[in-house]
Design a protein around this motif. Sequence first.
Motif, PDB file in Angstrom:
ATOM      1  N   LYS A   1       0.964  -1.027   0.010  1.00 17.11           N
ATOM      2  CA  LYS A   1      -0.331   0.110  -0.043  1.00 17.11           C
ATOM      3  C   LYS A   1       0.760   1.244   0.211  1.00 17.11           C
ATOM      4  O   LYS A   1       1.766   1.268   0.746  1.00 17.11           O
ATOM      5  CB  LYS A   1      -1.263  -0.373   0.769  1.00 17.11           C
ATOM      6  CG  LYS A   1      -1.700  -0.997   0.960  1.00 17.11           C
ATOM      7  CD  LYS A   1      -2.788  -0.890   2.487  1.00 17.11           C
ATOM      8  CE  LYS A   1      -3.965  -2.070   2.244  1.00 17.11           C
ATOM      9  NZ  LYS A   1      -5.052  -1.964   3.227  1.00 17.11           N
ATOM     10  N   LYS A   2       0.402   2.089  -0.806  1.00 21.87           N
ATOM     11  CA  LYS A   2       1.102   3.239  -0.581  1.00 21.87           C
ATOM     12  C   LYS A   2       1.447   4.239   0.659  1.00 21.87           C
ATOM     13  O   LYS A   2       0.230   4.448   1.057  1.00 21.87           O
ATOM     14  CB  LYS A   2       0.114   4.468  -2.043  1.00 21.87           C
ATOM     15  CG  LYS A   2       1.646   5.682  -2.365  1.00 21.87           C
ATOM     16  CD  LYS A   2       2.433   5.635  -3.327  1.00 21.87           C
ATOM     17  CE  LYS A   2       2.996   6.272  -3.951  1.00 21.87           C
ATOM     18  NZ  LYS A   2       4.316   5.848  -4.701  1.00 21.87           N
ATOM     19  N   ALA A   3       2.572   4.526   1.052  1.00 19.90           N
ATOM     20  CA  ALA A   3       2.953   5.539   2.037  1.00 19.90           C
ATOM     21  C   ALA A   3       3.877   6.295   2.246  1.00 19.90           C
ATOM     22  O   ALA A   3       5.385   6.188   2.150  1.00 19.90           O
ATOM     23  CB  ALA A   3       3.200   4.038   2.809  1.00 19.90           C
ATOM     24  N   GLY A   4       3.777   7.888   1.001  1.00 22.13           N
ATOM     25  CA  GLY A   4       4.111   8.983   1.395  1.00 22.13           C
ATOM     26  C   GLY A   4       5.051   8.182  -0.554  1.00 22.13           C
ATOM     27  O   GLY A   4       4.320   7.593  -1.160  1.00 22.13           O
TER      28      GLY A   4
ATOM     29  N   ASN B   1       6.883   6.345  -0.918  1.00 19.24           N
ATOM     30  CA  ASN B   1       7.082   4.259  -0.257  1.00 19.24           C
ATOM     31  C   ASN B   1       5.924   3.433  -0.241  1.00 19.24           C
ATOM     32  O   ASN B   1       4.565   3.855  -0.641  1.00 19.24           O
ATOM     33  CB  ASN B   1       7.631   4.228   0.700  1.00 19.24           C
ATOM     34  CG  ASN B   1       9.302   4.577   0.449  1.00 19.24           C
ATOM     35  OD1 ASN B   1      10.417   5.190  -0.437  1.00 19.24           O
ATOM     36  ND2 ASN B   1      10.249   5.640   1.862  1.00 19.24           N
ATOM     37  N   PHE B   2       6.434   2.309  -0.475  1.00 18.32           N
ATOM     38  CA  PHE B   2       5.070   1.120  -0.686  1.00 18.32           C
ATOM     39  C   PHE B   2       5.295   0.159   0.917  1.00 18.32           C
ATOM     40  O   PHE B   2       6.330   0.096   1.340  1.00 18.32           O
ATOM     41  CB  PHE B   2       5.065  -0.128  -1.272  1.00 18.32           C
ATOM     42  CG  PHE B   2       4.681   0.993  -2.768  1.00 18.32           C
ATOM     43  CD1 PHE B   2       3.250   0.637  -2.987  1.00 18.32           C
ATOM     44  CD2 PHE B   2       5.854   1.506  -3.887  1.00 18.32           C
ATOM     45  CE1 PHE B   2       2.561   1.913  -4.227  1.00 18.32           C
ATOM     46  CE2 PHE B   2       5.113   1.939  -4.910  1.00 18.32           C
ATOM     47  CZ  PHE B   2       3.838   1.948  -5.106  1.00 18.32           C
ATOM     48  N   LYS B   3       4.269  -0.257   1.367  1.00 14.55           N
ATOM     49  CA  LYS B   3       4.335  -0.603   3.184  1.00 14.55           C
ATOM     50  C   LYS B   3       3.089  -1.881   3.412  1.00 14.55           C
ATOM     51  O   LYS B   3       2.886  -1.894   2.108  1.00 14.55           O
ATOM     52  CB  LYS B   3       3.735   0.523   3.481  1.00 14.55           C
ATOM     53  CG  LYS B   3       5.173   0.807   4.608  1.00 14.55           C
ATOM     54  CD  LYS B   3       4.441   1.866   6.213  1.00 14.55           C
ATOM     55  CE  LYS B   3       5.192   2.226   6.921  1.00 14.55           C
ATOM     56  NZ  LYS B   3       4.891   2.320   8.188  1.00 14.55           N
TER      57      LYS B   3
ATOM     58  N   THR C   1       1.640  -5.353  12.323  1.00 12.49           N
ATOM     59  CA  THR C   1       1.948  -4.213  11.782  1.00 12.49           C
ATOM     60  C   THR C   1       2.783  -4.115  10.775  1.00 12.49           C
ATOM     61  O   THR C   1       4.210  -4.609  10.317  1.00 12.49           O
ATOM     62  CB  THR C   1       1.824  -3.148  12.604  1.00 12.49           C
ATOM     63  OG1 THR C   1       1.158  -3.555  14.542  1.00 12.49           O
ATOM     64  CG2 THR C   1       2.594  -1.667  12.743  1.00 12.49           C
TER      65      THR C   1
ATOM     66  N   SER D   1       5.492  -3.655   8.922  1.00 12.77           N
ATOM     67  CA  SER D   1       7.099  -2.445   8.415  1.00 12.77           C
ATOM     68  C   SER D   1       8.293  -3.113   7.544  1.00 12.77           C
ATOM     69  O   SER D   1       9.331  -2.803   7.632  1.00 12.77           O
ATOM     70  CB  SER D   1       7.936  -3.461   9.957  1.00 12.77           C
ATOM     71  OG  SER D   1       8.640  -4.626   9.511  1.00 12.77           O
TER      72      SER D   1
ATOM     73  N   MET E   1       9.332  -2.281   3.573  1.00  8.82           N
ATOM     74  CA  MET E   1       9.018  -0.982   3.059  1.00  8.82           C
ATOM     75  C   MET E   1      10.044  -0.903   1.721  1.00  8.82           C
ATOM     76  O   MET E   1      11.254  -2.017   1.440  1.00  8.82           O
ATOM     77  CB  MET E   1       9.754   0.106   4.413  1.00  8.82           C
ATOM     78  CG  MET E   1       9.892   1.323   3.019  1.00  8.82           C
ATOM     79  SD  MET E   1       8.601   2.574   3.666  1.00  8.82           S
ATOM     80  CE  MET E   1       8.834   3.309   5.402  1.00  8.82           C
TER      81      MET E   1
END
Length: 658
Positions: free
Chosen positions: A27-30, A32-34, A44, A46, A48
């Motif tokens: 999933k998009k995280a800024g 980056n992807f997570k 959770t 972690s 990246m």
Amino acid sequence: MISRETIDRVFETARVEEVIGEFVQLKKAGSNFKGLSPFSDERTPSFMVSPVKQIWKDFSTGKGGNAISFLMEHEHYSYPEAIRYLAKKYNIEIEETEQTNEQKEQADERESMFLVSEFARDYFHEILVEDNQGKAIGLSYFKERGFTDETIRKFQLGYSLNEWEAFTTAALNKGYNLKYLESTGLTIVKQDLLSDTGTKQFDRFKGRVMFPIHSMSGRVLGFGGRILISDKKAAKYLNSPDSDIYHKSNILYGIYYAKQAIAKEDNCYLVEGYTDVISFHQSGIENTVASSGTALTENQIRLINRLTKNVTILFDGDAAGIRASIRGIDLILEQGMNVRVLMFPEGDDPDSFAKKVSKEELKEYLQNNSQDFINFKVSLLMKEAQNDPVKKAGLIRDIVISISKIPDRIQREVYIQECSRIMDISENVLFSELAQLDKKEKRDATKKTIYQKPTAPVLQKTPQFEKIDELKKYEREIIKILLLYGNNEVVFENFIAGEDVDDNEVTPLKKEYFKNVVSNEIYLNLQEDEVEFTDENFKQIYYEIIHQLNQNKSILVDTFINHSNTEIANLVTNILMDDEKHTLSDWKRKNIITKSKENDLAKMVLDAIYNLRRVLIEEKINSLISNENTNDREHVLETVVNYTSLKLRLFERLNRVV
């Protein structure tokens, strides 16, 4: 050997987020992807992935690298295998010389087992579609089940001739080693004193239709075989035995074909058998996998968890063992996943039901008839409890046990409220029961810790080891600075001795300012001190950086990310991904280095150099003090004093650097 040009083309074309996206839901995280770690049991995210740097990092295990290293780590590919996989994915023609017999013999055990398994897949499929016995028995069976030619090709279905050694003989004639035919379980070898060789061998899957079982990346791990004749002594279904490449409890049938659909639909349908999976795929429900008739395991659940948080378990309408099967729900809940359950009409299973209805009707039935696990469990168990208060109390306790497995406290409370409403029982009673279960779990965990077999005491690090660790810490820091900022030019400040003020006072330091490229400043300082890196990997990276600077006048970070030495590649990507937590990487990426940021970068460079010097000086002092074989103690003492003075000067500089 694969040519260098092919390898370079693969690295240029492959996108790390696309490659990893086939195995992990990202999933998009800024920028980056997570996602959830595919290497550990975490709830959770972690894990990246950086599309900008084309690298990944798993912060839960410390692993990291590029697209190649991910395939090597996750799928246990060798370096050439990973290159071939990506070349196939991106339609890149591989330039390589044909393997000699000697090279084939040198292939490791696992690769030899994979090669044998792939030969078996092709052999069984060819027998099914071309051999008269295969067509008359095996192909007819699949056609009767309603499978199309396209489906048969897609799942690479096959048939093993009803002869004792047909497959084994064919494999041996092709040059495959009996050792690997036996270790994969395709051939059974037994002692036979009457034989010239002292052994006899026969095909494990004689007279069965064959279902190849694939890894998430599509490699053949093993087989399932269904007998077609009535034989009370023979099992209806037979699986490959566990081996170095196949562990039944670690794989789900159909995961290779379902992974993209599972991630896209954000849901996974879990069925029991091979034909259930195939029928659903043929009906357009491609996000379907099977536990292959075994009790669901934690490793199988983790496979799904990498792709989605949502699981729908499909039960046969007349399944006698549903009561035992629903225990797998608790395992899924423990992973923090959402569970829904669906039962087919009496007498139907997923395979038969999919054949009765159209594709649209099947999709509609799945959407409208799946229910939350609480409602399902209550409706199922209430039939057993009926008006028996004791059984009803046991039922309630059973459901609360399931709820206790859910790690999320909010979800727990919602389910308790739902259970209270359905069962017509006070929420307080349910919460009290839940609290008791939590206490019991903690007590059990404590007892387990207390009564564990005592382990050997952990030895404390000696100061010497601590110094080695500190040395590597600053060596790593210098490599990190070179990789991230080595090409930047910034203003540095130096300290020079001023004029003596008083014999009793320390000579004050004066500042001078000069501009220099970061890599040049580090190189000059290390050359001046004749510093050698103690860590072999850091040493290799440093020498290659210096070589690049001599050749190109700049540092090319991509050459390290895609390094042929995977240990170097992983180390570099770990360093780069660790830097995602620091703001300086953002300044570098955006090419925005303000005056204050430039000062911080200069300070970072000088701090690393001065600290490295300090640790080396401390090692030198300790070495001199501990050396008892010297005769000139006065000279040693004078040298120690001089080094100590230099160390103090370094501390002063570290405190004064702005």
